[in-house]
Every structure is written in structure tokens, then in C-alpha cells.
Design a protein around this motif. Structure first.
Motif, PDB file in Angstrom:
ATOM      1  N   ASP A  90       0.807  -1.226   0.000  1.00 41.30           N
ATOM      2  CA  ASP A  90       0.000   0.000   0.000  1.00 41.30           C
ATOM      3  C   ASP A  90       0.838   1.272   0.000  1.00 41.30           C
ATOM      4  OD1 ASP A  90      -2.513  -1.267   0.103  1.00 41.30           O
ATOM      5  OD2 ASP A  90      -2.307  -1.559   2.260  1.00 41.30           O
ATOM      6  N   ASN A  91       2.136   1.161   0.229  1.00 41.31           N
ATOM      7  CA  ASN A  91       2.945   2.362   0.451  1.00 41.31           C
ATOM      8  C   ASN A  91       3.650   2.882  -0.796  1.00 41.31           C
ATOM      9  OD1 ASN A  91       4.810   0.339   0.181  1.00 41.31           O
ATOM     10  ND2 ASN A  91       5.990   0.852   2.001  1.00 41.31           N
ATOM     11  N   GLN A  92       3.243   2.449  -1.977  1.00 48.10           N
ATOM     12  CA  GLN A  92       3.862   2.952  -3.210  1.00 48.10           C
ATOM     13  C   GLN A  92       2.891   3.897  -3.904  1.00 48.10           C
ATOM     14  OE1 GLN A  92       5.387  -0.134  -5.715  1.00 48.10           O
ATOM     15  NE2 GLN A  92       6.937  -0.722  -4.241  1.00 48.10           N
ATOM     16  N   GLN A  93       3.115   5.164  -3.722  1.00 45.33           N
ATOM     17  CA  GLN A  93       2.236   6.163  -4.317  1.00 45.33           C
ATOM     18  C   GLN A  93       2.804   6.739  -5.608  1.00 45.33           C
ATOM     19  OE1 GLN A  93      -0.817   6.372  -3.025  1.00 45.33           O
ATOM     20  NE2 GLN A  93      -0.011   4.839  -1.624  1.00 45.33           N
ATOM     21  N   HIS A  94       4.091   6.501  -5.872  1.00 38.46           N
ATOM     22  CA  HIS A  94       4.721   7.081  -7.058  1.00 38.46           C
ATOM     23  C   HIS A  94       5.365   6.036  -7.958  1.00 38.46           C
ATOM     24  CE1 HIS A  94       3.904  10.997  -5.425  1.00 38.46           C
ATOM     25  NE2 HIS A  94       4.426  10.601  -4.289  1.00 38.46           N
ATOM     26  N   ARG A  95       5.182   4.776  -7.652  1.00 40.20           N
ATOM     27  CA  ARG A  95       5.716   3.690  -8.461  1.00 40.20           C
ATOM     28  C   ARG A  95       4.652   2.628  -8.611  1.00 40.20           C
ATOM     29  NH1 ARG A  95      11.789   2.615  -7.823  1.00 40.20           N
ATOM     30  NH2 ARG A  95      12.545   4.621  -7.107  1.00 40.20           N
ATOM     31  N   TRP A  96       4.726   1.900  -9.717  1.00 39.86           N
ATOM     32  CA  TRP A  96       3.808   0.778  -9.917  1.00 39.86           C
ATOM     33  C   TRP A  96       4.357  -0.472  -9.254  1.00 39.86           C
ATOM     34  CZ3 TRP A  96      -0.572   2.621 -11.077  1.00 39.86           C
ATOM     35  CH2 TRP A  96      -0.722   3.668 -11.975  1.00 39.86           C
ATOM     36  N   THR A 105      13.139  -9.845  -3.795  1.00 34.77           N
ATOM     37  CA  THR A 105      11.765  -9.463  -3.460  1.00 34.77           C
ATOM     38  C   THR A 105      11.225  -8.439  -4.450  1.00 34.77           C
ATOM     39  OG1 THR A 105      12.498  -7.720  -1.955  1.00 34.77           O
ATOM     40  CG2 THR A 105      12.097  -9.899  -0.995  1.00 34.77           C
ATOM     41  N   ILE A 106       9.946  -8.606  -4.751  1.00 39.78           N
ATOM     42  CA  ILE A 106       9.245  -7.694  -5.643  1.00 39.78           C
ATOM     43  C   ILE A 106       7.999  -7.215  -4.931  1.00 39.78           C
ATOM     44  CG2 ILE A 106       7.923  -7.540  -7.808  1.00 39.78           C
ATOM     45  CD1 ILE A 106       9.896  -9.577  -8.999  1.00 39.78           C
ATOM     46  N   ARG A 107       7.736  -5.911  -5.042  1.00 36.80           N
ATOM     47  CA  ARG A 107       6.542  -5.313  -4.456  1.00 36.80           C
ATOM     48  C   ARG A 107       5.745  -4.650  -5.563  1.00 36.80           C
ATOM     49  NH1 ARG A 107      10.905  -5.307  -2.303  1.00 36.80           N
ATOM     50  NH2 ARG A 107      11.606  -3.374  -3.244  1.00 36.80           N
ATOM     51  N   ILE A 108       4.437  -4.888  -5.560  1.00 39.09           N
ATOM     52  CA  ILE A 108       3.539  -4.345  -6.572  1.00 39.09           C
ATOM     53  C   ILE A 108       2.520  -3.447  -5.866  1.00 39.09           C
ATOM     54  CG2 ILE A 108       1.861  -4.917  -8.375  1.00 39.09           C
ATOM     55  CD1 ILE A 108       4.696  -5.920  -9.030  1.00 39.09           C
ATOM     56  N   SER A 109       2.340  -2.241  -6.381  1.00 38.41           N
ATOM     57  CA  SER A 109       1.413  -1.288  -5.767  1.00 38.41           C
ATOM     58  C   SER A 109      -0.025  -1.792  -5.841  1.00 38.41           C
ATOM     59  CB  SER A 109       1.501   0.065  -6.468  1.00 38.41           C
ATOM     60  OG  SER A 109       0.521   0.945  -5.961  1.00 38.41           O
ATOM     61  N   THR A 110      -0.738  -1.661  -4.731  1.00 39.06           N
ATOM     62  CA  THR A 110      -2.155  -2.058  -4.695  1.00 39.06           C
ATOM     63  C   THR A 110      -2.996  -1.176  -5.611  1.00 39.06           C
ATOM     64  OG1 THR A 110      -2.485  -0.673  -2.734  1.00 39.06           O
ATOM     65  CG2 THR A 110      -2.095  -3.024  -2.366  1.00 39.06           C
ATOM     66  N   ARG A 111      -2.446  -0.043  -6.068  1.00 42.47           N
ATOM     67  CA  ARG A 111      -3.189   0.807  -7.006  1.00 42.47           C
ATOM     68  C   ARG A 111      -3.436   0.107  -8.331  1.00 42.47           C
ATOM     69  NH1 ARG A 111      -0.302   5.389  -8.380  1.00 42.47           N
ATOM     70  NH2 ARG A 111       1.557   4.216  -7.984  1.00 42.47           N
ATOM     71  N   LEU A 112      -2.688  -0.974  -8.588  1.00 41.82           N
ATOM     72  CA  LEU A 112      -2.864  -1.734  -9.823  1.00 41.82           C
ATOM     73  C   LEU A 112      -4.022  -2.730  -9.742  1.00 41.82           C
ATOM     74  CD1 LEU A 112       0.848  -2.521 -10.721  1.00 41.82           C
ATOM     75  CD2 LEU A 112      -0.684  -0.989 -11.943  1.00 41.82           C
ATOM     76  N   LYS A 113      -4.462  -3.029  -8.535  1.00 44.14           N
ATOM     77  CA  LYS A 113      -5.543  -4.006  -8.398  1.00 44.14           C
ATOM     78  C   LYS A 113      -6.759  -3.535  -9.179  1.00 44.14           C
ATOM     79  CE  LYS A 113      -4.416  -6.232  -4.041  1.00 44.14           C
ATOM     80  NZ  LYS A 113      -4.889  -6.605  -2.711  1.00 44.14           N
ATOM     81  N   GLY A 114      -7.313  -4.444  -9.939  1.00 44.82           N
ATOM     82  CA  GLY A 114      -8.478  -4.110 -10.745  1.00 44.82           C
ATOM     83  C   GLY A 114      -8.145  -3.675 -12.161  1.00 44.82           C
ATOM     84  N   LEU A 115      -6.859  -3.396 -12.450  1.00 47.40           N
ATOM     85  CA  LEU A 115      -6.467  -3.060 -13.816  1.00 47.40           C
ATOM     86  C   LEU A 115      -6.391  -4.354 -14.634  1.00 47.40           C
ATOM     87  CD1 LEU A 115      -3.733  -0.290 -13.453  1.00 47.40           C
ATOM     88  CD2 LEU A 115      -6.198  -0.053 -13.741  1.00 47.40           C
ATOM     89  N   PRO A 116      -6.371  -4.241 -15.950  1.00 48.50           N
ATOM     90  CA  PRO A 116      -6.312  -5.455 -16.778  1.00 48.50           C
ATOM     91  C   PRO A 116      -5.096  -6.320 -16.436  1.00 48.50           C
ATOM     92  CG  PRO A 116      -6.776  -3.532 -18.131  1.00 48.50           C
ATOM     93  CD  PRO A 116      -6.451  -3.017 -16.751  1.00 48.50           C
ATOM     94  N   GLU A 117      -5.275  -7.629 -16.545  1.00 52.18           N
ATOM     95  CA  GLU A 117      -4.205  -8.570 -16.201  1.00 52.18           C
ATOM     96  C   GLU A 117      -2.939  -8.322 -17.000  1.00 52.18           C
ATOM     97  OE1 GLU A 117      -4.984 -12.720 -15.850  1.00 52.18           O
ATOM     98  OE2 GLU A 117      -6.984 -12.378 -15.051  1.00 52.18           O
ATOM     99  N   TRP A 118      -3.084  -7.981 -18.291  1.00 52.68           N
ATOM    100  CA  TRP A 118      -1.903  -7.782 -19.125  1.00 52.68           C
ATOM    101  C   TRP A 118      -1.085  -6.578 -18.675  1.00 52.68           C
ATOM    102  CZ3 TRP A 118      -2.066  -3.227 -21.944  1.00 52.68           C
ATOM    103  CH2 TRP A 118      -3.318  -2.669 -22.158  1.00 52.68           C
ATOM    104  N   VAL A 119      -1.724  -5.612 -18.033  1.00 52.96           N
ATOM    105  CA  VAL A 119      -0.996  -4.448 -17.509  1.00 52.96           C
ATOM    106  C   VAL A 119      -0.237  -4.862 -16.252  1.00 52.96           C
ATOM    107  CG1 VAL A 119      -1.245  -2.134 -16.520  1.00 52.96           C
ATOM    108  CG2 VAL A 119      -2.627  -2.803 -18.499  1.00 52.96           C
TER     109      VAL A 119
END
Length: 171
Positions: A90-96, A105-119
Motif C-alpha cells: 500500500d505504500n507505493q504512491q509514485h511507483r507501480w 523481493t518484488i513489491r507491486i502497488s495495490t493501485r494496480l488491483k483491478g487493472l487489466p491482467e496484461w498491464v
């Protein structure tokens, strides 16, 4: 977890279709008025299952992300990128996404949730490539471009950022 609140709305104007949607903490199921009670119960159950499945697809788990990353590495990077963990943050406001090659380790921003799978796949691929090439040089981009929708996904994310009135973001 409290039981789900379901509101069934019948309409004489609704002839053949059944639909459902979430409204806050309750689920609204829209049915034709002519459906019998037994058929209505079956349709309510079916629609709740469909909504739950749709929501699971839109909110993948950390375990699902790791499995997905391994599949993407195998398919596009000959399995060379081997993440130790991939998780939503949840703490990535300026990175995907972000990557720490030293510990895999890899971290993915929760802002991507709900976007198309290919993105989301593109962001995962981008971070997987960082496990192999830490910088954004030509070798890095050549590996990222092995994902067929890389350019399209970058454009999508740039447009998404523009629509949100923010500066284009980085992975």
C-alpha cells in the motif's frame, strides 16, 4: 465476518435478465418479477457466486502474484528470473512496482488491483527483469520487450496516470 446482506429487487419491466452488483456493504440482485421463489433463490445464489469470482479475479493474493511471476518468468525470460517473494503493498504512491535484486523481493502497488491482467503482467515482468539487470539500460529493455504487450501496457499506465492528473509513474 458478518453474513452478507442481500437485497432482491423484482421488476415487472425486467423480462429475461438477472443482474447483481455491490452497493456498499450489501448486494443488490435484480430479477424479473415472474421468477418463482425456487428459481429466484437459485439465481440469487448463482449471482453471488459470480460476483465473488469476479472480485477474486480483481483482488489477487500475494501467493497468486508469486505464482504468476514464476509463470511469466518461465514464459518470457526462460525461467532465469527467480523471485523469492512478490507481494502487494500500500505504500507505493509514485511507483507501480519495485524490486530488491539482492534478496529477490518484488513489491507491486495495490493501485494496480483491478487493472487489466496484461498491464499487471507488464509491471511484474518489468520487476522480474530487474532481478537480472538492475539498471534501465538497453539490455534491460530488450528483456522487457520480450513481453508482447509491453509497449501497450506502458501506454496504458501513462494514460492512466494522465487521467488521474498525476505525473507519469515508473515501475
Amino acid at each position: 465476518m458478518p453474513p452478507e446482506t442481500v437485497e432482491v429487487r423484482r421488476s415487472s419491466r425486467r423480462r429475461r435478465t438477472v443482474s447483481a452488483y455491490r452497493d456498499g456493504d450489501k448486494t443488490i440482485v435484480l430479477l424479473p418479477a415472474w421468477l418463482s421463489g425456487e428459481d429466484a433463490d437459485e439465481w440469487v445464489s448463482r449471482m453471488l457466486d459470480r460476483l465473488a469470482a469476479k472480485e477474486r479475479r480483481r483482488r489477487p493474493t500475494d501467493e497468486g502474484l508469486l505464482e504468476r511471476a514464476r509463470e511469466l518468468s518461465s514464459k518470457y525470460l526462460d525461467g532465469k528470473a527467480e523471485p523469492v517473494s512478490v507481494r502487494w503493498v500500500d505504500n507505493q504512491q509514485h511507483r507501480w512496482g519495485s524490486c530488491t535484486p539482492e534478496n529477490g523481493t518484488i513489491r507491486i502497488s495495490t493501485r494496480l488491483k483491478g487493472l487489466p491482467e496484461w498491464v499487471i503482467n507488464y509491471v511484474i515482468i518489468h520487476e522480474l527483469v530487474h532481478l537480472l539487470v538492475p539498471s534501465h539500460g538497453p539490455k534491460f529493455w530488450a528483456l522487457v520487450e520480450q513481453y508482447p504487450k509491453a509497449e501497450r501496457a506502458r501506454g496504458f499506465l501513462e494514460g492512466f496516470s494522465a487521467a488521474a492528473h498525476t505525473a507519469p509513474e515508473e515501475c
